[in-house]
Design a protein around this motif. Structure first.
Motif, PDB file in Angstrom:
ATOM      1  N   ALA A   1       0.854  -1.198   0.000  1.00 49.04           N
ATOM      2  CA  ALA A   1       0.000   0.000   0.000  1.00 49.04           C
ATOM      3  C   ALA A   1       0.884   1.240   0.000  1.00 49.04           C
ATOM      4  N   THR A   2       1.017   1.860  -1.175  1.00 50.59           N
ATOM      5  CA  THR A   2       1.836   3.079  -1.277  1.00 50.59           C
ATOM      6  C   THR A   2       0.997   4.342  -1.120  1.00 50.59           C
ATOM      7  N   ALA A   3      -0.338   4.234  -1.206  1.00 52.47           N
ATOM      8  CA  ALA A   3      -1.230   5.384  -1.005  1.00 52.47           C
ATOM      9  C   ALA A   3      -2.536   4.865  -0.425  1.00 52.47           C
ATOM     10  N   THR A   4      -3.015   5.523   0.618  1.00 52.68           N
ATOM     11  CA  THR A   4      -4.256   5.095   1.265  1.00 52.68           C
ATOM     12  C   THR A   4      -5.238   6.259   1.289  1.00 52.68           C
ATOM     13  N   LEU A   5      -6.457   5.979   0.810  1.00 52.99           N
ATOM     14  CA  LEU A   5      -7.484   7.020   0.742  1.00 52.99           C
ATOM     15  C   LEU A   5      -8.649   6.641   1.643  1.00 52.99           C
ATOM     16  N   PRO A   6      -8.839   7.324   2.754  1.00 56.91           N
ATOM     17  CA  PRO A   6     -10.025   7.083   3.569  1.00 56.91           C
ATOM     18  C   PRO A   6     -11.201   7.887   3.002  1.00 56.91           C
ATOM     19  N   VAL A   7     -12.253   7.211   2.590  1.00 59.58           N
ATOM     20  CA  VAL A   7     -13.412   7.888   1.994  1.00 59.58           C
ATOM     21  C   VAL A   7     -14.687   7.238   2.497  1.00 59.58           C
ATOM     22  N   ALA A   8     -15.613   8.079   2.974  1.00 61.94           N
ATOM     23  CA  ALA A   8     -16.956   7.651   3.351  1.00 61.94           C
ATOM     24  C   ALA A   8     -16.945   6.470   4.317  1.00 61.94           C
ATOM     25  N   GLY A   9     -16.032   6.467   5.280  1.00 60.98           N
ATOM     26  CA  GLY A   9     -15.988   5.394   6.269  1.00 60.98           C
ATOM     27  C   GLY A   9     -15.288   4.153   5.791  1.00 60.98           C
ATOM     28  N   ALA A  10     -14.896   4.122   4.539  1.00 61.31           N
ATOM     29  CA  ALA A  10     -14.175   2.980   3.974  1.00 61.31           C
ATOM     30  C   ALA A  10     -12.737   3.395   3.701  1.00 61.31           C
ATOM     31  N   GLU A  11     -11.975   2.429   3.179  1.00 55.31           N
ATOM     32  CA  GLU A  11     -10.575   2.723   2.896  1.00 55.31           C
ATOM     33  C   GLU A  11     -10.186   2.060   1.590  1.00 55.31           C
ATOM     34  N   VAL A  12      -9.516   2.838   0.736  1.00 56.28           N
ATOM     35  CA  VAL A  12      -9.018   2.328  -0.532  1.00 56.28           C
ATOM     36  C   VAL A  12      -7.497   2.487  -0.514  1.00 56.28           C
ATOM     37  N   ALA A  13      -6.820   1.344  -0.490  1.00 55.68           N
ATOM     38  CA  ALA A  13      -5.349   1.363  -0.483  1.00 55.68           C
ATOM     39  C   ALA A  13      -4.862   0.972  -1.872  1.00 55.68           C
ATOM     40  N   LEU A  14      -3.943   1.763  -2.415  1.00 54.20           N
ATOM     41  CA  LEU A  14      -3.444   1.543  -3.770  1.00 54.20           C
ATOM     42  C   LEU A  14      -1.955   1.229  -3.747  1.00 54.20           C
ATOM     43  N   ASP A  15      -1.572   0.326  -4.639  1.00 52.14           N
ATOM     44  CA  ASP A  15      -0.152   0.020  -4.820  1.00 52.14           C
ATOM     45  C   ASP A  15       0.300   0.689  -6.111  1.00 52.14           C
ATOM     46  N   LEU A  16       0.990   1.847  -5.947  1.00 52.89           N
ATOM     47  CA  LEU A  16       1.420   2.622  -7.110  1.00 52.89           C
ATOM     48  C   LEU A  16       2.881   2.369  -7.476  1.00 52.89           C
TER      49      LEU A  16
END
Length: 874
Positions: A787-802
């Motif tokens: 996980a190189t970038a983590t976006l917390p949105v609307a109570g959820a979490e989106v982790a991206l491997d960039l």
């Protein structure tokens, strides 16, 4: 994947090509509508009537953007009411356009070296009828191109037999009621068209002229008058001063010498004169000025006509046979040589009246003409709006209407033309005057002759709402479709046409109004808001745009700019965007057909539907209610905009995209969504149809198998609402939008796939993981996921491997550099705005510009810092 998902989607309907080609569709489809009689109204029907008055275009005219604009709106109203179950009548026709048409034929004759007088009246009128059959009515074919849903079986012409009978009937009735009379008055005369024209057919513009001050009289008995029309002094019969003006009290009642003539004229006292204006003395020429005519009537002055119908001087002397403008210069020169020019101002810019048709300078002229006594008629027209029987929309336009009808002068209705409704009055050898009704024989015998004048074109078009329905006969059409529902027209012809119809309708139909609502539009302008004019080089032929982009695109562009009473700017880019919208509708419907969208069977119960299905149905019903409300308020721009954003944004960009994963998965949810998608498209195409009729009918019949959307039932709001589903999908949209924005900020291509871990448990987003991954191009995380970038949105979490997609160190360096530049910009702007000396001296626009730079810098800092925070440390 399921077995259903592995199956190939069904092929699109063979009748629906891969691309929409308006030129292949529109012409044949319109003829099919007409052949099937969809636009023909039945007077015997028990359906409630709905009637729209079409402003009859001139027989000489062709479709311009103003026509296309108003016809689009009228067609939309009529099509919707037809779908709502009304017996809708939109009756087409043309106006004979007296002066304009006569000019066309006279131009033809001039090319042959002839004039109308060479042919004589009967042969000339026959020649005009031939011209009308050969060249007139081009606009009717162009109305078909636009898609006008008019009842062609009832087409009328203001010179046809029935309408001519109506004209003669109402003339006789008004004459018998002493509301039509003949009198010698000052009228507006066009020396080019050789006819009287009404006040509202005069266009005023600022012209360069000259103001000369002339000394009248001799010795102690002199007065100085100023004029811009020196040539008319040959017809002066008095000089007027104010009765309280001490300067001239000793001259009132005396006679003074009129220069360049052998006449003397009186000095009269009249309260019309403004003692503060100029010298306080005015020349009085009763035969060539309306105000002077009124002064002459009050003081019993002679009226001397010094010009003929072509503006040529007829007064005896050296100026005889000179054109009025030549005479003006010659008279000023003669007065100057006698030392009578006290002052000259040149150029002197002043307002001058011109003929609205040929642009010739108007000449006020004393003439025997026929008049309508408008007092009682105009009062009735004003009362009908004041007591609410007729609504004007928008309401603030009522003032313009009242300003006109409450101050209307008697209407000059006679025109010195040969083409038009001839005045039905005969003169006898011993001065007899007989007005003849349509069922009466005119007097015969030696010495009897009919009046040579014809009626003002607006006289016959003022009868349009009821004459076209068969009046004076009590026809089934008249009983069914009068009074009409809506008059939709430009605010610029309130005076020309609207007031005339109100007066005549109330008079002829025993107080029953000609229409219940007057919906006033603005005028079409170019994309910069500038009036379209040949001299500006910005006139657009709507047929060119129809050829290029299709009629639906032109119609939608016009409707989307139609705010009540407000002018409509339009440019080609906007028509192109509307063409793209039509293509979007086409492609989305093809996708729906390929994926089995259906309208068969009832909709599943809400509890059997996904949140996505419930959301779109809830939004659909809200849109139906919103569009209906906008139609009732003539808010065409708002209803078009609402439909555009619902169709493009919510249906095509969100619902269709969210449905793809459901269709791929198959099973009961997919079957339910296919039915919902079919329902949404069915209703959306119906809602769009009145404004964009061609593409919607083609798609609707393919989707539903129905006969035509023209005769389909208008959608109604079922009342279904699901606030929870709307909130859930709004949350889903915010997540997808936020991640898309982040991807774009990192320079990722829209189709580039990125490994991601979604933490959605316990949120409303959990059921939507497949859709989120598909729409955001997110791969499963895999064993090597970091996980190189983590976006917390609307109570959820989106982790991206960039790590495999961007150089994190280089990206952090770029963002840091941009952030430093933004902070420097903020510091500089803050320092300037904090400098009191600077603020005291700097112009407001400079200060506003710096405030804008500060706001932009602060916005950039927030955005860039957020992007940095989301990136891992290098």
């Amino acid at each position: 994947m399921t077995e259903n998902a592995q199956q190939q989607p069904p092929a699109p309907d063979p009748e629906l090509p891969t691309q929409y080609a308006p030129a292949d569709v529109e012409g044949p489809l319109y003829e099919r509508w007409v052949e099937r009689g969809y636009f023909e109204a039945d007077a015997k029907s028990e359906k409630p009537p709905y009637t729209i008055v079409i402003p009859p275009p001139n027989v000489t005219g062709s479709l311009h953007l103003g026509h296309a604009f108003q016809h689009t709106l009228m067609d939309a109203l009529t099509r919707r009411k037809r779908m709502q179950g009304h017996e809708a009548l939109w009756l087409p026709g043309m106006d004979h356009a007296g002066i304009a048409t006569q000019n066309k034929v006279e131009q033809q004759l001039a090319e042959e070296g002839k004039s109308r007088h060479d042919l004589g009246r009967e042969e000339f009128v026959e020649r005009v009828w031939q011209w009308k059959e050969e060249y007139g009515g081009k606009i009717l074919g162009q109305m078909r191109r636009l898609g006008d849903g008019v009842d062609w079986s009832r087409e009328r012409f203001t010179m046809d037999e029935g309408l001519s009978k109506a004209v003669q009937t109402i003339f006789k009735k008004l004459y018998d009621d002493e509301l039509i009379y003949r009198a010698e008055r000052i009228i507006n005369w066009c020396p080019r068209c050789l006819t009287a024209i009404s006040d509202i057919e005069v266009e005023y513009q600022e012209d360069d002229g000259e103001l000369v001050s002339i000394k009248y009289g001799e010795g102690d008995e002199t007065l100085v008058v100023a004029t811009t029309r020196a040539e008319t002094m040959l017809g002066d019969t008095a000089v007027a001063v104010h009765p309280d003006d001490e300067r001239y009290r000793h001259l009132v009642g005396k006679r003074i010498k009129l220069p360049l003539t052998d006449r003397s004229i009186p000095v009269v006292a009249d309260t019309h004169v403004d003692p503060e204006f100029g010298t306080g003395a005015v020349k009085v020429t009763p035969a060539h000025d309306p105000n002077d005519f009124a002064i002459g009537q009050r003081h019993g002055l002679e009226s001397i006509t010094v010009m003929d119908e072509r503006g040529v001087i007829t007064a005896h002397g050296p100026f005889q046979d000179l054109d009025r403008f030549e005479a003006r210069s010659a008279i000023v020169a003669a007065l100057r040589s006698q030392g009578r020019i006290v002052a000259e101002k040149r150029p002197y810019v002043h307002s001058v009246g011109h003929c609205s048709r040929c642009k010739t300078t108007i000449e006020p002229r004393l003439s025997m003409q026929w008049w309508v006594k408008v007092g009682p008629l105009a009062k009735a027209a004003g009362d009908a709006v004041r007591d609410g029987r007729v609504k004007i929309h928008p309401e603030d336009m009522s003032k313009r209407y009242f300003d006109w009808v409450d101050n209307m002068h008697d209407w000059c209705i006679s025109r010195q033309l040969w083409w038009g409704h001839r005045i039905p009055v005969w003169y006898g050898p011993d001065g007899e005057i007989v007005c003849v009704g349509p069922d009466e024989e005119p007097p015969a015998g030696e010495g009897w002759r009919q009046d040579t004048d014809v009626l003002d074109t607006w006289f016959s078009s003022g009868l349009w709402p009821f004459s076209t329905l068969g009046w004076p006969e009590q026809t089934e059409d008249l009983q069914k479709f009068y009074s009409t529902d809506v008059l939709l027209t430009g605010h610029d012809i309130i005076f020309f046409w609207v007031a005339r119809m109100m007066m005549f309708g109330l008079y002829a139909m025993d107080g029953e109004v000609p229409f219940k609502t007057i919906a006033l539009t603005g005028l079409v302008r170019d994309e910069r808001g500038k009036k379209m004019s040949k001299s500006f080089g910005n006139v657009v032929d709507p047929l060119d745009w129809m050829d290029k982009y299709g009629s639906d695109a032109v119609r939608f562009t016009l409707a989307r700019g139609a705010n009540p009473g407000t002018d409509v700017p339009i440019g080609e880019d906007w028509v192109q965007a509307s063409r793209n919208f039509a293509n979007k509708i086409w492609n989305a419907t093809r996708f729906a057909l390929m994926n089995g969208a259906t309208v068969e069977g009832p909709l599943p119960d809400p509890e059997q539907l996904s949140a996505t299905d419930r959301w779109i149905l809830s939004r659909l019903n809200k849109t139906v209610a919103e569009v209906d409300a906008f139609y009732e308020d003539f808010q065409f721009a708002k209803l078009s905009d609402a439909l555009y954003h619902f169709a493009w944004d919510e249906v095509f960009d969100w619902y269709v995209e969210l449905s793809k994963t459901v269709f791929q998965a198959g099973g009961a949810p997919a079957e339910a969504s296919k039915r919902v998608l079919g329902e949404v498209l069915d209703v959306t195409l119906k809602l769009l149809h009145p404004v964009v009729p061609f593409v919607t009918d083609t798609l609707w019949t393919t989707l539903t198998g129905g006969e035509s959307v023209v005769v389909a039932e208008w959608p109604s709001d079922s009342g279904f609402r699901d606030a929870a589903a709307e909130r859930e999908i709004e949350t889903l949209q915010s997540v997808i939008t936020e991640v898309r924005r982040f991807r774009a900020d990192q320079g990722l291509q829209p189709g580039q796939r990125v490994p991601a871990r979604l933490t959605l448990d316990g949120t409303a987003l959990a059921p939507h993981e497949a859709a989120i991954r598909q729409l955001l191009r997110l791969q499963p995380e895999g064993d090597s996921f970091t996980a190189t970038a983590t976006l917390p949105v609307a109570g959820a979490e989106v982790a991206l491997d960039l790590s495999g997609t961007i150089d994190v160190a280089a990206e952090r360096k770029r963002l840091a550099k941009d952030l430093a530049a933004a902070e420097k910009e903020k510091a500089q702007a803050t320092a300037k705005l904090g400098n009191e000396a600077f603020l005291a001296k700097a112009p407001d626009n400079v200060v506003d510009k710096i405030r804008g730079r500060l706001a932009k810098a602060e916005e950039d800092i927030t955005r860039l810092q957020s992007q940095l925070d989301r990136l891992p440390q290098a």
